[in-house]
Design an enzyme around this catalytic site. Structure first.
Site, PDB file in Angstrom:
ATOM      1  N   ASN A 207       0.848  -1.191   0.000  1.00  0.00           N
ATOM      2  CA  ASN A 207       0.000   0.000   0.000  1.00  0.00           C
ATOM      3  C   ASN A 207       0.884   1.241   0.000  1.00  0.00           C
ATOM      4  OD1 ASN A 207       0.532   0.828   2.836  1.00  0.00           O
ATOM      5  ND2 ASN A 207      -0.408  -1.167   3.246  1.00  0.00           N
ATOM      6  N   ASP A 276      -4.511  -5.950   5.091  1.00  0.00           N
ATOM      7  CA  ASP A 276      -5.527  -6.763   5.766  1.00  0.00           C
ATOM      8  C   ASP A 276      -5.609  -8.169   5.178  1.00  0.00           C
ATOM      9  OD1 ASP A 276      -6.328  -4.953   7.699  1.00  0.00           O
ATOM     10  OD2 ASP A 276      -7.635  -3.885   6.304  1.00  0.00           O
ATOM     11  N   LYS A 286       8.439 -16.981 -10.346  1.00  0.00           N
ATOM     12  CA  LYS A 286       7.709 -15.882 -10.976  1.00  0.00           C
ATOM     13  C   LYS A 286       6.637 -16.429 -11.920  1.00  0.00           C
ATOM     14  CE  LYS A 286       8.279 -12.102 -14.155  1.00  0.00           C
ATOM     15  NZ  LYS A 286       9.091 -11.554 -15.220  1.00  0.00           N
ATOM     16  N   PRO A 302      -3.691 -11.354  10.388  1.00  0.00           N
ATOM     17  CA  PRO A 302      -4.115 -11.053  11.760  1.00  0.00           C
ATOM     18  C   PRO A 302      -4.258  -9.547  11.958  1.00  0.00           C
ATOM     19  CG  PRO A 302      -1.819 -11.806  11.690  1.00  0.00           C
ATOM     20  CD  PRO A 302      -2.365 -11.970  10.316  1.00  0.00           C
ATOM     21  N   ASP A 303      -5.200  -9.152  12.785  1.00  0.00           N
ATOM     22  CA  ASP A 303      -5.324  -7.747  13.188  1.00  0.00           C
ATOM     23  C   ASP A 303      -4.380  -7.583  14.388  1.00  0.00           C
ATOM     24  OD1 ASP A 303      -5.924  -5.283  14.184  1.00  0.00           O
ATOM     25  OD2 ASP A 303      -8.079  -5.625  14.387  1.00  0.00           O
ATOM     26  N   ILE A 304      -3.206  -7.034  14.119  1.00  0.00           N
ATOM     27  CA  ILE A 304      -2.155  -6.982  15.151  1.00  0.00           C
ATOM     28  C   ILE A 304      -2.626  -6.168  16.348  1.00  0.00           C
ATOM     29  CG2 ILE A 304       0.236  -6.285  15.615  1.00  0.00           C
ATOM     30  CD1 ILE A 304       0.712  -6.547  12.554  1.00  0.00           C
ATOM     31  N   PHE A 320      -4.052   4.099  14.942  1.00  0.00           N
ATOM     32  CA  PHE A 320      -4.229   5.090  13.891  1.00  0.00           C
ATOM     33  C   PHE A 320      -5.318   4.568  12.959  1.00  0.00           C
ATOM     34  CE2 PHE A 320      -1.151   8.607  13.415  1.00  0.00           C
ATOM     35  CZ  PHE A 320      -0.507   8.452  14.618  1.00  0.00           C
ATOM     36  N   LYS A 334     -14.089   1.867  15.647  1.00  0.00           N
ATOM     37  CA  LYS A 334     -12.774   1.189  15.686  1.00  0.00           C
ATOM     38  C   LYS A 334     -12.142   1.285  17.072  1.00  0.00           C
ATOM     39  CE  LYS A 334     -10.984   1.186  11.499  1.00  0.00           C
ATOM     40  NZ  LYS A 334     -10.380   1.741  10.286  1.00  0.00           N
ATOM     41  N   LYS A 338     -11.484  -2.196  18.984  1.00  0.00           N
ATOM     42  CA  LYS A 338     -10.098  -2.616  19.208  1.00  0.00           C
ATOM     43  C   LYS A 338      -9.628  -2.374  20.640  1.00  0.00           C
ATOM     44  CE  LYS A 338      -8.714  -2.402  14.380  1.00  0.00           C
ATOM     45  NZ  LYS A 338      -7.593  -2.696  13.500  1.00  0.00           N
TER      46      LYS A 338
HETATM   47  N1  CTP Z   1      -3.921  -2.652  12.262  1.00  0.00           N
HETATM   48  C1  CTP Z   1      -3.156  -3.730  12.678  1.00  0.00           C
HETATM   49  N2  CTP Z   1      -3.227  -4.910  11.988  1.00  0.00           N
HETATM   50  C2  CTP Z   1      -4.023  -5.040  10.917  1.00  0.00           C
HETATM   51  C3  CTP Z   1      -4.796  -3.935  10.485  1.00  0.00           C
HETATM   52  C4  CTP Z   1      -4.708  -2.760  11.177  1.00  0.00           C
HETATM   53  O1  CTP Z   1      -2.421  -3.621  13.655  1.00  0.00           O
HETATM   54  N3  CTP Z   1      -4.075  -6.191  10.268  1.00  0.00           N
HETATM   55  C5  CTP Z   1      -3.842  -1.397  13.031  1.00  0.00           C
HETATM   56  C6  CTP Z   1      -3.256  -0.233  12.291  1.00  0.00           C
HETATM   57  O2  CTP Z   1      -1.854  -0.134  12.545  1.00  0.00           O
HETATM   58  C7  CTP Z   1      -4.021   0.949  12.865  1.00  0.00           C
HETATM   59  C8  CTP Z   1      -5.354   0.386  13.230  1.00  0.00           C
HETATM   60  O3  CTP Z   1      -5.175  -1.028  13.312  1.00  0.00           O
HETATM   61  O4  CTP Z   1      -3.437   1.415  14.071  1.00  0.00           O
HETATM   62  C9  CTP Z   1      -6.472   0.667  12.281  1.00  0.00           C
HETATM   63  O5  CTP Z   1      -6.104   0.306  10.989  1.00  0.00           O
HETATM   64  P1  CTP Z   1      -7.164   0.346   9.816  1.00  0.00           P
HETATM   65  O6  CTP Z   1      -6.574  -0.199   8.567  1.00  0.00           O
HETATM   66  O7  CTP Z   1      -7.787   1.711   9.767  1.00  0.00           O
HETATM   67  O8  CTP Z   1      -8.274  -0.629  10.426  1.00  0.00           O
HETATM   68  P2  CTP Z   1      -8.810  -2.010   9.997  1.00  0.00           P
HETATM   69  O9  CTP Z   1      -8.980  -2.818  11.244  1.00  0.00           O
HETATM   70  O10 CTP Z   1      -7.965  -2.595   8.922  1.00  0.00           O
HETATM   71  O11 CTP Z   1     -10.247  -1.637   9.477  1.00  0.00           O
HETATM   72  P3  CTP Z   1     -10.723  -1.203   7.989  1.00  0.00           P
HETATM   73  O12 CTP Z   1      -9.574  -1.439   7.049  1.00  0.00           O
HETATM   74  O13 CTP Z   1     -11.879  -2.067   7.753  1.00  0.00           O
HETATM   75  O14 CTP Z   1     -11.105   0.247   8.110  1.00  0.00           O
END
Ligand code: CTP
Length: 401
Positions: A207, A276, A286, A302-304, A320, A334, A338
């Site tokens: 990204n 994500d 390749k 994983p959502d860290i 953030f 959020k 979270k």
């Molecule tokens: N984050 C994380 N791990 C992920 C996705 C997000 O730790 N896999 C953390 C980011 O570093 C940030 C926060 O979660 O501090 C929110 O990230 P964001 O991308 O806005 O949230 P998402 O949970 O991915 O929700 P969405 O993309 O549906 O808005």
């Protein structure tokens, strides 16, 4: 031992004001060491400062008042803060360029102490685009300016350019020194940058995150005395000074690195733009071009932040969020989902806010429902404003325990 302030005096007619500043700082218990530029020595004698401070004044790079010690390194390392008052347009320009062509600029390059600058010059020089661009460059590096005031100059011109008054300068020094202690020894863990999810050995899903915001937060935390670990995805940025940097590529690697360091941190700040989703399989070779459509199957990462915040204990956890629509509504959801203490949100579709640019406009949402909209500022200034709040929350929570 009393804290040491290195007072840089440059060749402005306001050089005599540095005597007052030195005296006031000494009254407050600081040790003051004076470094002068050559032009300053033509306006005021080094002997004046030697008598006032009780220490030798250095002006030449080859001045070595203490035998066996390299003065510029010693002074750079032993000083808790560098104050340049008055600062001329010439010295500001040299600092912005990173020149080390006299004792003062050499020390400024060698020190990691906070630098405060009180400019004094003719209004036309102060408002000149060249000077203002140097000021912005230095501010982005964390240098703080004590703005000049409006008045009649020694040359008779009227405008902005008079050095700030002594109490203002002294207060700024005291405030900056107390700020540099606000997170002393506190372990802060930060994630930054994008993650790259491999498709095959040459392609990835990534990204547009540059990592600038997270690196600025790491610097702002370190400047407050924190012990900072920065877990960074791929970025083009150099390691911030004094910060432990762990470089990773994928969300999974970032997650593992966070898990390893989360236990020992007191504050966790997730600025990373974590992908994500990742390709279900990363091809070992390749993939060659073909004429048929290619379907990639993506699986969630994983959502860290979400995962570690669920078991945060008494840690302070900050997230953030980059949003494009219904910004506050999504952010509020959020913050709760979270389990965060604070969420900094920005609208990435707004010009000057979000990815790849040097500025940002953050809105801070607190767990207690408070909302604070910050103005558009450099990412470095945003990081300072955020860390100011984080440090205050940390201190309030420590007192409550
Ligand atoms: N984050 C994380 N791990 C992920 C996705 C997000 O730790 N896999 C953390 C980011 O570093 C940030 C926060 O979660 O501090 C929110 O990230 P964001 O991308 O806005 O949230 P998402 O949970 O991915 O929700 P969405 O993309 O549906 O808005």
């Amino acid at each position: 031992m009393s804290r040491q302030i290195l007072l840089g005096v440059t060749g402005s007619i306001a050089a005599y004001r540095a005597c007052d500043v030195a005296r006031e700082l000494m009254h407050r218990g600081y040790t003051v060491r004076v470094v002068m530029t050559h032009s300053a020595t033509r306006l005021i004698a080094p002997a004046t400062f030697e008598a006032l401070t009780g220490h030798p004044v250095v002006a030449d790079v080859f001045d070595e008042p203490e035998r066996g010690q390299i003065a510029h390194i010693r002074l750079a390392q032993d000083s808790d803060l560098v104050l340049i008052a008055p600062a001329t347009a010439h010295t500001i320009a040299r600092l912005a360029l990173g020149l080390a062509d006299d004792m003062l600029t050499t020390i400024c390059l060698a020190t990691r102490a906070p630098i405060l600058i009180a400019p004094a010059m003719n209004p036309a020089m102060w408002t000149h685009p060249a000077t203002q661009s140097h000021v912005r460059t230095l501010q982005e590096r964390g240098v703080q300016f004590i703005d000049p005031t409006y008045g009649i100059m020694a040359c008779g011109d009227e405008g902005w350019g008079k050095i700030a008054d002594t109490p203002t300068i002294v207060e700024a020094v005291i405030a900056r020194l107390s700020q540099s202690e606000s997170l002393k020894g506190v372990r802060v863990l930060i994630t930054a940058g994008p993650t790259y999810e491999p498709i095959d050995p040459v392609r990835f899903i990534g990204n547009r995150s540059s990592g600038k915001m997270g690196y600025a937060v790491a610097e702002a935390a370190r400047q407050r005395g924190a012990e900072v670990t920065l877990i960074s995805g791929p970025t083009a940025l150099p390691d911030p000074f004094g910060v432990q940097v762990i470089r990773v590529q994928t969300a999974q690697q970032m997650y593992e690195a966070v898990l390893e360091h989360f236990e020992s941190c007191a504050i966790f700040i997730a600025t990373a733009a974590v992908a994500d989703y990742r390709p279900e399989v990363a091809l070992p070779r390749k993939r060659k071009r073909g004429s048929r459509a290619w379907t990639l199957r993506l699986v969630p990462n994983p959502d860290i932040l979400g995962a570690v915040a669920q078991r945060k204990g008494n840690r302070l956890v900050v997230g953030f969020a980059a949003e494009t629509d219904k910004v506050l509504e999504h952010a509020r959801e959020k913050l709760q989902r979270k389990n965060l203490d604070l969420l900094a949100v920005n609208d990435v579709l707004e010009p000057g806010s979000g990815f790849e640019v040097d500025t940002n406009r953050l809105t801070l949402l607190y767990a207690d429902g408070r909302v604070e909209a910050l103005p558009q500022m450099s990412k470095r200034a945003c990081a300072d404003a955020l860390m100011e709040q984080v440090a205050a929350m940390y201190q309030a929570a420590s007192k409550a325990v």
